[in-house]
Motif scaffolding. Structure first.
Motif, short mmCIF file in Angstrom:
data_model
loop_
_atom_site.label_atom_id
_atom_site.label_comp_id
_atom_site.label_asym_id
_atom_site.label_seq_id
_atom_site.Cartn_x
_atom_site.Cartn_y
_atom_site.Cartn_z
N UNK A 303 0.81 -1.21 0.00
CA UNK A 303 0.00 0.00 0.00
C UNK A 303 0.85 1.27 0.00
N UNK A 304 2.18 1.11 0.01
CA UNK A 304 3.12 2.24 -0.05
C UNK A 304 2.96 3.20 1.13
N UNK A 305 2.77 2.63 2.31
CA UNK A 305 2.80 3.40 3.56
C UNK A 305 3.96 2.90 4.41
N UNK A 306 4.51 3.78 5.24
CA UNK A 306 5.53 3.37 6.19
C UNK A 306 4.83 2.77 7.42
N UNK A 307 5.42 1.72 7.96
CA UNK A 307 4.82 1.09 9.13
C UNK A 307 4.65 2.08 10.28
N UNK A 308 5.60 3.01 10.43
CA UNK A 308 5.48 3.93 11.57
C UNK A 308 4.25 4.83 11.45
N UNK A 309 3.73 4.98 10.23
CA UNK A 309 2.51 5.78 10.06
C UNK A 309 1.27 5.06 10.54
N UNK A 310 1.38 3.76 10.78
CA UNK A 310 0.24 2.93 11.16
C UNK A 310 0.24 2.54 12.63
N UNK A 311 1.32 2.86 13.35
CA UNK A 311 1.50 2.35 14.71
C UNK A 311 0.40 2.83 15.66
#
Length: 353
Positions: A303-311
């Motif tokens: 999905x081209x998101x960084x994991x830290x944006x989802x934490x």
């Protein structure tokens, strides 16, 4: 085909049959002796199947209907007063019945309304999407979303009956078929290597159609087994959430307007398996197997998101218990387990997913 979910006083039957909708009334008679029925549906589904169901009921029951906008935003607290008002206006009592006619959004929302109105009235599920047929219509999880995350307010409230007509899938747009295949693939990953191999052996959903009823039956049967063992999602039932820890956060990040649930589950299954392989927690090569099957059924793997944006949303996940996050991983295709960890599982492997 009939399956029976054995939950004592909360047991119920699931029927899977082509053209079953035209016989809805005869099935309802087996589980309901009241007089009033409220059909809750959406503006995509009711025009297709509402008349068929009303005609099977109107000679025996006083039938009402409430049509809501389609889409995930409907599964919110803002929709509940509309449902309660419609039930009160029709003078519904605890002896009356709700029918949830639609996909997962309507099933979850109508089910939660049934669980909470007058402290609980009977409801049945008639799922019209592949995702709802193989997963969300069975097992009694009903909920609404909050701005902070998906399904954060809900209940365990079993339906009195589930009617599944595979033929209704012929009217679904391709994206919604793909969406449901995300959950179908999940069942192969967590429980049934033979099911996974069967999915892998086909070239597309069109190619799979000849086996579709059997595939639906197998997915529902797996869920039946798991729910009977763990009705309230404290142990084995958590396995059904494979891919969902990431999936729910991806959906919420885009306010449920970009990836569908099944698409997000597909991304979650692949990405979490990649991380688990790197940690030596999953047999090498299984992420690639998953990616190939996702490709067959038109599902994404990133999905081209960084994991830290989802934490932030991961920290609110329902599987985060006592500061521990129970992540569902694969030993290999067909064998799954829960892995107790923390959000550091994701922060230590921060990357674009």
């Amino acid at each position: 085909m009939e399956l029976y979910v054995d939950l004592g006083a909360h047991s119920y039957s699931i029927y899977i049959e082509n053209n079953i909708l035209k016989d809805t009334g005869s099935y309802i008679e087996k589980v309901y002796s009241g007089k009033k029925i409220m059909i809750i549906s959406d503006d995509n589904v009711f025009p297709l199947y509402g008349d068929t169901i009303v005609k099977t009921l109107e000679d025996e029951y006083e039938v009402h209907s409430l049509i809501l906008p389609h889409g995930e935003p409907t599964k919110s607290f803002q929709s509940l007063p509309k449902i309660y008002s419609a039930l009160l206006e029709a003078r519904f009592s605890r002896s009356d019945l709700i029918i949830a006619l639609g996909g997962g959004v309507i099933g979850d929302l109508a089910g939660f309304a049934a669980a909470s109105f007058l402290r609980g009235i009977k409801f049945i599920q008639i799922p019209t999407s592949l995702l709802a047929q193989v997963d969300s219509s069975v097992g009694g999880k009903v909920a609404v979303d909050l701005p902070e995350g998906k399904n954060l307010v809900g209940a365990f409230y079993q339906p009195a009956l589930v009617l599944i007509d595979p033929l209704v899938l012929n009217t679904l747009p391709e994206r919604y078929i793909n969406d449901g295949m995300g959950e179908v693939i999940k069942y192969g990953c967590i429980w049934d290597a033979d099911l996974f191999k069967n999915l892998e052996a086909h070239t597309s959903f069109e190619d799979l159609k000849k086996d579709l009823t059997e595939v639906i039956y197998r997915c529902v049967d797996i869920k039946r087994i798991v729910v009977e063992h763990d009705q309230f999602d404290t142990g084995e039932r958590m396995l059904l959430n494979f891919g969902h820890t990431l999936a729910h956060t991806i959906e919420q990040h885009y306010h449920y307007t970009r990836e569908s649930h099944g698409e997000a589950v597909a991304i979650g299954m692949y990405q979490i398996t990649k991380i688990a392989e790197e940690m030596g927690l999953t047999k090498p090569g299984e992420a690639e197997h998953i990616r190939k099957v996702l490709d067959i059924y038109g599902l994404p793997h990133k999905c081209d998101l960084m994991l830290h944006d989802l934490i932030g949303a991961i920290a609110l996940d329902k599987k985060n218990l006592g500061g521990k996050l129970n992540v569902v991983l694969l030993k290999e295709i067909g064998k799954s387990y829960t892995y107790p960890t923390t959000t550091e599982f994701f922060t230590e492997h921060d990357r674009m997913v």
